[in-house]
Design an enzyme around this catalytic site. Structure first.
Site, PDB file in Angstrom:
ATOM      1  N   CYS A  41       0.687  -1.362  -0.099  1.00 13.64           N
ATOM      2  CA  CYS A  41      -0.031   0.072  -0.038  1.00 13.64           C
ATOM      3  C   CYS A  41       0.733   1.104  -0.138  1.00 13.64           C
ATOM      4  O   CYS A  41       1.662   1.589   1.146  1.00 13.64           O
ATOM      5  CB  CYS A  41      -0.852  -0.091   0.964  1.00 13.64           C
ATOM      6  SG  CYS A  41      -1.813   1.585   1.622  1.00 13.64           S
TER       7      CYS A  41
ATOM      8  N   CYS B 115       0.427   3.467   3.044  1.00 15.41           N
ATOM      9  CA  CYS B 115       0.911   3.001   4.383  1.00 15.41           C
ATOM     10  C   CYS B 115       2.595   3.168   4.244  1.00 15.41           C
ATOM     11  O   CYS B 115       3.189   3.195   5.186  1.00 15.41           O
ATOM     12  CB  CYS B 115       0.558   1.553   4.162  1.00 15.41           C
ATOM     13  SG  CYS B 115      -1.121   1.255   3.918  1.00 15.41           S
TER      14      CYS B 115
END
Length: 232
Positions: free
Chosen positions: A160, A163
């Protein structure tokens, strides 16, 4: 007036391709809408563009796996009928959107992307029932958030992009707030049972608990400065 005319034609070019036909785009389809489409026609062209490892961990029934980041993606998808709709999905929608644009460039006439990916699909309760517990279970999580001090939970995934951007300051929270805050960073791929049970449908997700109750949460990218406003 001349500027207005130029602006008009510039905007028009965004909607028309060189052949004089309206420019096509990848269309999003919700998890529920895709589920209904599969009920009507179980043989629709549906492609899982995640990695083989992700695919093995669970996928939509009968969807073949063609890794967007793997070798020979174009060669492998060429076997599908370009004149019929094709549906693509990944974990949250990033890779499948890119794959969808590639399919349009290859001449596919109608491409649909599962909005929110299989994460949304799972959160909507559309996955096949699976009693196998992967990672932390709901009972263990309930015990975690029942603490004398506030508990900060971060659901993330190594693939991600938001992230990854948040990882440097997320990794430091445990030490920075030691004695004030319990920090739990949970890899969504390693805690699939909890992600499903909690209906987590967006990454990253951060939650702040007090006495077992959520007092604040945020989905998506969050700067370090904004995060600190909500921590003790």
């Amino acid at each position: 007036m001349k500027k207005q005319i130029l602006a008009f034609f510039s905007a028009a070019l965004l909607f028309w391709n060189c052949s004089g036909q309206p420019a096509k785009n990848v269309e999003n389809i919700s998890a529920l809408a895709l589920s209904e489409q599969l009920k009507k026609d179980p043989k629709i062209q549906l492609i899982d563009v995640r990695t083989p490892g992700e695919y093995a961990g669970g996928h939509i029934a009968d969807a073949p796996n063609i890794d967007w980041n793997g070798d020979n993606f174009e060669q492998k998808v060429a076997v599908f009928d370009k004149t019929k709709p094709v549906y693509v999905y990944c974990k949250v929608g990033g890779r499948s959107t890119a794959a969808g644009h590639k399919l349009l460039a290859m001449g596919f006439t109608e491409v649909y992307n599962l909005e929110g990916g299989i994460l949304k699909w799972d959160a909507a309760g559309l996955s096949d029932a699976n009693d196998k517990i992967v990672g932390m279970c709901s009972q263990e999580f309930a015990e975690l958030i029942q603490s004398d001090q506030k508990v900060f939970v971060n659901f993330y995934a190594p693939w991600c992009e938001p992230c990854k951007k948040m990882a440097p300051y997320m990794d430091q929270l445990g030490e920075k707030y030691k004695g004030k805050l319990t920090v739990a960073r949970l890899n969504a791929d390693e805690h699939k049972t909890l992600v499903r049970d909690m209906k987590v449908d967006t990454l990253p997700l951060v939650q702040l608990y007090e006495n077992g109750k959520v007092v604040w949460q945020h989905s998506g990218y969050l700067s370090e400065a904004e995060l600190q406003k909500h921590l003790p």
